[in-house]
Design an enzyme around this catalytic site. Structure first.
Site, PDB file in Angstrom:
ATOM      1  N   CYS A  47     -78.151   7.029 -66.340  1.00 35.27           N
ATOM      2  CA  CYS A  47     -80.081   7.079 -65.969  1.00 35.27           C
ATOM      3  C   CYS A  47     -80.707   5.341 -66.101  1.00 35.27           C
ATOM      4  CB  CYS A  47     -81.198   6.986 -67.553  1.00 35.27           C
ATOM      5  SG  CYS A  47     -81.942   6.620 -67.467  1.00 35.27           S
ATOM      6  N   CYS A  78     -84.363   8.569 -73.187  1.00 32.74           N
ATOM      7  CA  CYS A  78     -85.766   7.640 -71.742  1.00 32.74           C
ATOM      8  C   CYS A  78     -87.257   8.263 -71.797  1.00 32.74           C
ATOM      9  CB  CYS A  78     -85.204   6.245 -71.369  1.00 32.74           C
ATOM     10  SG  CYS A  78     -85.513   6.946 -69.973  1.00 32.74           S
ATOM     11  N   CYS A 108     -80.941  18.383 -59.041  1.00 32.18           N
ATOM     12  CA  CYS A 108     -81.702  17.955 -57.371  1.00 32.18           C
ATOM     13  C   CYS A 108     -82.285  16.380 -58.488  1.00 32.18           C
ATOM     14  CB  CYS A 108     -82.722  18.579 -56.627  1.00 32.18           C
ATOM     15  SG  CYS A 108     -83.148  17.999 -54.740  1.00 32.18           S
TER      16      CYS A 108
HETATM   17 FE    FE Z   1     -83.259   7.267 -69.880  1.00 36.37          FE
END
Ligand code: FE
Length: 137
Positions: free
Chosen positions: A48, A100, A120
């Site tokens: 991320c 998060c 996606c």
């Molecule tokens: Fe995150």
């Protein structure tokens, strides 16, 4: 719900680029075929871009032709959350980072292989953590 990573809006703005902020925190979508990882085949782990959580692995990545990095499954089922998104006159399944809450993209039921899923994902919501070892070419 409680997140492992909780930042204020000002902290997110400071941490992320404007494009990353628009995608991760405001559910924007980067333009197709513009992202850094659309055609990437390099082995590694996609984290991320907001919090560093491991989200997807390169061995689950495939060429969908959609213009965004596409995966058949997340690294771990718990790594992402899927929720209904009724924005823009469509009903889609939104994919968010479980750690998060950052918006990553959407998941569709037209993927290849046993999962039948196509995650996606916006390139700018990801950071590739390339695998160590000899590189080819
Ligand atoms: Fe995150």
């Amino acid at each position: 719900m409680a997140r492992r990573v909780e930042l204020t809006d000002a902290e997110w703005r400071q941490r992320l680029s404007p494009e990353q902020y628009a995608v991760l925190r405001q559910q924007a979508t980067e333009r197709a075929f513009t992202g850094a990882y659309t055609d990437t085949e390099e082995p590694g782990v996609y984290r991320c871009a907001g919090c560093g959580a491991e989200l997807f692995r390169s061995d689950a990545k495939f060429h969908s032709g959609s213009g965004w990095p596409s995966f058949v499954e997340p690294a771990e089922l718990e790594a992402v959350e899927v929720r209904i998104d009724r924005s823009n006159g469509m009903v889609r399944e939104e994919v968010v980072c479980a750690a998060c809450g950052g918006h990553l993209g959407h998941v569709f039921d037209d993927g290849p292989g046993p999962t039948g899923k196509r995650f996606c994902i916006n390139s700018c919501a990801l950071e590739l953590d390339a695998a160590d070892g000899p590189t080819s070419g």
